[in-house]
Design a protein around this motif. Structure first.
Motif, PDB file in Angstrom:
ATOM      1  N   LYS A  10       6.310   0.537   4.353  1.00  0.00           N
ATOM      2  CA  LYS A  10       5.442   1.546   4.957  1.00  0.00           C
ATOM      3  C   LYS A  10       4.683   0.982   6.148  1.00  0.00           C
ATOM      4  O   LYS A  10       4.281   1.720   7.045  1.00  0.00           O
ATOM      5  CB  LYS A  10       4.456   2.083   3.921  1.00  0.00           C
ATOM      6  CG  LYS A  10       5.096   2.954   2.844  1.00  0.00           C
ATOM      7  CD  LYS A  10       4.141   3.245   1.709  1.00  0.00           C
ATOM      8  CE  LYS A  10       2.874   3.911   2.188  1.00  0.00           C
ATOM      9  NZ  LYS A  10       1.949   4.212   1.074  1.00  0.00           N
ATOM     10  N   TYR A  12       5.722  -0.537   8.540  1.00  0.00           N
ATOM     11  CA  TYR A  12       6.480  -0.442   9.776  1.00  0.00           C
ATOM     12  C   TYR A  12       6.315   0.909  10.466  1.00  0.00           C
ATOM     13  O   TYR A  12       6.774   1.098  11.595  1.00  0.00           O
ATOM     14  CB  TYR A  12       7.966  -0.702   9.504  1.00  0.00           C
ATOM     15  CG  TYR A  12       8.270  -2.159   9.236  1.00  0.00           C
ATOM     16  CD1 TYR A  12       8.597  -3.020  10.273  1.00  0.00           C
ATOM     17  CD2 TYR A  12       8.199  -2.662   7.947  1.00  0.00           C
ATOM     18  CE1 TYR A  12       8.865  -4.362  10.029  1.00  0.00           C
ATOM     19  CE2 TYR A  12       8.463  -3.996   7.685  1.00  0.00           C
ATOM     20  CZ  TYR A  12       8.796  -4.850   8.723  1.00  0.00           C
ATOM     21  OH  TYR A  12       9.049  -6.170   8.486  1.00  0.00           O
ATOM     22  N   GLU A  13       5.681   1.838   9.787  1.00  0.00           N
ATOM     23  CA  GLU A  13       5.444   3.132  10.408  1.00  0.00           C
ATOM     24  C   GLU A  13       4.483   2.978  11.586  1.00  0.00           C
ATOM     25  O   GLU A  13       3.479   2.272  11.482  1.00  0.00           O
ATOM     26  CB  GLU A  13       4.867   4.118   9.392  1.00  0.00           C
ATOM     27  CG  GLU A  13       5.846   4.524   8.300  1.00  0.00           C
ATOM     28  CD  GLU A  13       5.280   5.613   7.403  1.00  0.00           C
ATOM     29  OE1 GLU A  13       4.274   6.244   7.787  1.00  0.00           O
ATOM     30  OE2 GLU A  13       5.850   5.833   6.317  1.00  0.00           O
ATOM     31  N   THR A  14       4.807   3.632  12.680  1.00  0.00           N
ATOM     32  CA  THR A  14       3.983   3.536  13.884  1.00  0.00           C
ATOM     33  C   THR A  14       2.951   4.665  13.900  1.00  0.00           C
ATOM     34  O   THR A  14       3.323   5.844  13.806  1.00  0.00           O
ATOM     35  CB  THR A  14       4.852   3.653  15.146  1.00  0.00           C
ATOM     36  OG1 THR A  14       5.855   2.641  15.122  1.00  0.00           O
ATOM     37  CG2 THR A  14       3.999   3.500  16.396  1.00  0.00           C
ATOM     38  N   ARG A  92      -0.928  14.157  13.717  1.00  0.00           N
ATOM     39  CA  ARG A  92       0.188  13.229  13.937  1.00  0.00           C
ATOM     40  C   ARG A  92       1.274  13.922  14.761  1.00  0.00           C
ATOM     41  O   ARG A  92       1.814  14.955  14.372  1.00  0.00           O
ATOM     42  CB  ARG A  92       0.753  12.746  12.602  1.00  0.00           C
ATOM     43  CG  ARG A  92      -0.186  11.834  11.843  1.00  0.00           C
ATOM     44  CD  ARG A  92       0.399  11.440  10.498  1.00  0.00           C
ATOM     45  NE  ARG A  92       1.690  10.773  10.654  1.00  0.00           N
ATOM     46  CZ  ARG A  92       2.478  10.457   9.623  1.00  0.00           C
ATOM     47  NH1 ARG A  92       2.110  10.758   8.384  1.00  0.00           N
ATOM     48  NH2 ARG A  92       3.628   9.828   9.834  1.00  0.00           N
ATOM     49  N   SER A  94       4.408  13.216  15.453  1.00  0.00           N
ATOM     50  CA  SER A  94       5.736  13.356  14.862  1.00  0.00           C
ATOM     51  C   SER A  94       5.799  14.512  13.882  1.00  0.00           C
ATOM     52  O   SER A  94       6.780  15.266  13.848  1.00  0.00           O
ATOM     53  CB  SER A  94       6.146  12.057  14.166  1.00  0.00           C
ATOM     54  OG  SER A  94       5.193  11.690  13.176  1.00  0.00           O
TER      55      SER A  94
END
Length: 289
Positions: A10, A12-14, A92, A94
């Protein structure tokens, strides 16, 4: 969700949270729509059924997402505006983009048969891409919408003249492009009127101004006093009241009728008569006549 040794992924989520106090515009565009509209024989320069389908999908998106305060569409693009106070998906990018794009695409496909009953969809299916852009003030957000509406007029005048030269004047595409190279708006109007007796001013508003989708409340007379500035809570009790009020207003927005119109959104009159768009506070439901 239970913890496990794999949960580290997790990290690594930007982070893609859009800045606070910014208006958010989620703009979608059709992917490869030149080939798509050619495949299904859309009329040139404008296809009414195709635009009606775009508008229907946009209205469905606004119904599904009450946080959207206004949307604007031309050709194969639509812009959805979220208020600067919006907290949907914690802002967010995304999540906002993927939700708007997927919802719009789903309704576009779902409603296709209502608008093109004689043309069943086949592969490749219509798809859309999207982006989210924050605008730090009402002026910047309005300038964005004004830019899109000016583009609507410029592109439609060009396309109307271009296709008149082909369909009525007998030119091929290259010859029509060459004739229009370097021309101004006045030149295109002159070509339309002098050669084909077409008065561009009489063209349908949907093509000249695009499509504006918003919630329908009673219009306000310009100059009327309207409180558009929400009061900030100062203690925990007021925070809870504020949250409760926000939920009530969201439900009222969800119940409001969504309307589609083709009008000028560059001038102040549109915004002054519809203060709820900028304040995000529901207005008075129009009386049934």
């Amino acid at each position: 969700m239970a913890n496990s040794k794999y949960e580290y992924v997790k990290d690594y989520e930007t982070p893609d949270k859009l800045p606070l106090d910014n208006w958010i515009v989620v703009r979608i565009d059709g992917r490869g729509f030149h080939k798509f509209t050619t495949k299904y024989g859309f009329e040139k320069p404008n296809d009414k059924k195709g635009m009606d389908l775009m508008n229907a999908a946009a209205m469905a998106v606004m119904t599904e997402l009450p946080d959207i305060v206004i949307s604007y569409g031309i050709s194969d693009e639509y812009s959805f505006v979220l208020h600067e106070s919006c907290t949907l998906f914690e802002r967010r990018a995304s999540k906002l983009v993927s939700t708007v794009v997927s919802t719009f695409t789903a309704y576009y496909v779902h409603l296709w048969s209502q608008h093109f009953p004689e043309l069943p969809l086949t592969l490749p299916l219509p798809t859309f891409d999207g982006r989210a852009v924050p605008y730090p003030s009402i002026k910047r957000m309005r300038d964005y919408l004004s830019w899109r509406q000016v583009d609507c007029h410029i592109n439609n005048l060009y396309n109307t003249t271009f296709w008149a030269l082909i369909q009525l004047g007998g030119l091929d595409a290259k010859a029509a492009e060459k004739e229009l190279a370097g021309t101004l708006s006045a030149d295109k109007n002159e070509i339309l009127f002098s050669r084909f007796k077409i008065n561009y001013n009489n063209e349908a508003e949907i093509w000249k101004k695009g499509s504006v989708v918003f919630r329908d409340y009673e219009l306000v007379e310009p100059g009327a006093s309207v409180d558009e500035t929400p009061k900030m809570p100062v203690n925990l009790a007021e925070v809870e009241i504020s949250k409760t009020q926000a939920e009530k207003e969201k439900k009222r927005r969800a119940k409001a009728r969504i309307t589609l119109q083709h009008l000028d959104i560059i001038k102040d009159d549109f915004w002054e008569r519809r203060p709820w768009v900028l304040s995000n506070k529901p207005g008075q439901i129009p009386k049934q006549t």
